[in-house]
Design an enzyme around this catalytic site. Structure first.
Site, short mmCIF file in Angstrom:
data_model
loop_
_atom_site.label_atom_id
_atom_site.label_comp_id
_atom_site.label_asym_id
_atom_site.label_seq_id
_atom_site.Cartn_x
_atom_site.Cartn_y
_atom_site.Cartn_z
N SER A 148 31.07 9.88 -31.73
CA SER A 148 30.42 9.29 -30.56
C SER A 148 29.45 10.29 -29.93
O SER A 148 28.48 10.69 -30.56
CB SER A 148 31.48 8.80 -29.57
OG SER A 148 30.93 7.94 -28.60
N ASP A 224 33.25 -2.10 -33.33
CA ASP A 224 33.10 -1.13 -32.23
C ASP A 224 32.44 -1.82 -31.04
O ASP A 224 31.31 -2.31 -31.15
CB ASP A 224 32.25 0.04 -32.72
CG ASP A 224 32.23 1.22 -31.78
OD1 ASP A 224 32.21 1.00 -30.55
OD2 ASP A 224 32.22 2.36 -32.28
N HIS A 257 36.19 1.79 -32.16
CA HIS A 257 35.68 3.10 -31.75
C HIS A 257 36.78 4.16 -31.63
O HIS A 257 36.50 5.29 -31.26
CB HIS A 257 34.97 2.95 -30.39
CG HIS A 257 34.02 4.07 -30.05
ND1 HIS A 257 32.83 4.26 -30.71
CD2 HIS A 257 34.09 5.06 -29.11
CE1 HIS A 257 32.19 5.30 -30.18
NE2 HIS A 257 32.94 5.81 -29.22
#
Length: 279
Positions: A148, A224, A257
């Site tokens: 991320s 995600d 995620h």
């Protein structure tokens, strides 16, 4: 540098160190996994950069990476994601996407952030120098990866420092901070309103300005919930194609995620880096 914990794991050692950082003007903690092969001589290293809200412990305790690092004889270094401590500024509204836990791996130029938020210098210069001086069982052959915000950090740092890393990979990276709310908030605060100054920390821009063709692996989960608004993998795919930059970008069906996603593919990422680190 002070050792604050040590645990045996897959024949190696999971370590935690604290030290004073000149770059960040505060005390910092980072984690090291030292594989069993380090007992015979120096081993290569993978730097792992974590995402928003994380510190040095999230990856170490959730990803299951040490098993694969032990198999391949690779050390893993996981720094914190931002400066910490008394006097280090945080988001005035207490939001998670600015300030503590959200260093974004840039060098801040705007007050009040510029006195502490220099995570780029910390990861690129200070931490590797400390490792070289204090951890002789780690060699200078290095790769870098992250998740991320940390995926953004890994990609931009690798692209901005040709010859430094043998390979780079990312899980669900923020591909273009210039074009997402997380990036606009962080870079707007840390670097100011001039968007031209942001380009040096945007992977899609950096791809057009580098002649190095570093091996790159990117995994993104199709489920995600940040994919469309924040991560924008399609911009990375388009930029790589326009720059004629070979890159393995894999969309993984049904994955989100979380660290469940990372744990599912971290073995493949470490094997990917091992081929280049030991090649």
């Amino acid at each position: 540098m002070q050792k604050i914990s040590e645990n045996k794991l897959f024949g190696g050692q999971q370590l935690r160190y604290q030290h004073r950082s000149d770059a960040l003007n505060c005390d910092m903690i980072f984690a090291v996994y030292m594989p069993p092969q380090a007992e015979q001589g120096p081993v290569p290293v993978l730097y792992w950069l974590s995402g928003l809200t994380c510190n040095d412990e999230n990856f170490v305790t959730k990803a299951g990476a040490q098993r694969y690092a032990a198999e391949h004889g690779i050390a893993i270094i996981a720094p914190d994601t931002s400066p910490r401590g008394d006097g280090v500024p945080d988001d005035p509204e207490g939001a998670y996407d600015l300030g503590l836990g959200a260093g974004f791996y840039v060098n801040a130029t705007q007050a009040p952030w510029d006195k502490h938020y220099r995570m780029y210098d910390y990861v690129v210069d200070e931490l590797p120098q400390l490792v070289a001086e204090e951890l002789p069982h780690i060699s200078d052959r290095a790769a870098i990866s992250g998740h991320s915000m940390g995926g953004h950090g890994a990609l931009t740092i690798a692209l901005k420092n040709p010859g430094r890393f043998t390979s780079v990979s990312a899980f669900a990276p923020i591909c273009s901070p210039l074009h997402c709310p997380w990036g606009e908030k962080a870079l707007g605060n840390y670097l100011g309103a001039n968007r031209d100054a942001w380009q040096q920390y945007d992977t899609t821009v950096l791809l057009t300005n580098t002649s190095e063709r570093l091996p790159i692996l990117v995994d993104q989960g199709s489920a995600d919930n940040f994919l469309q608004e924040q991560l924008k993998t399609e911009l990375l795919t388009e930029a790589a194609a326009e720059a004629n930059y070979p890159m393995d970008i894999r969309m993984q069906p049904g994955y989100d995620h979380s660290y469940y996603f990372i744990a599912s593919f971290i073995g493949e990422h470490i094997a990917f880096h091992a081929r280049h680190l030991q090649g």
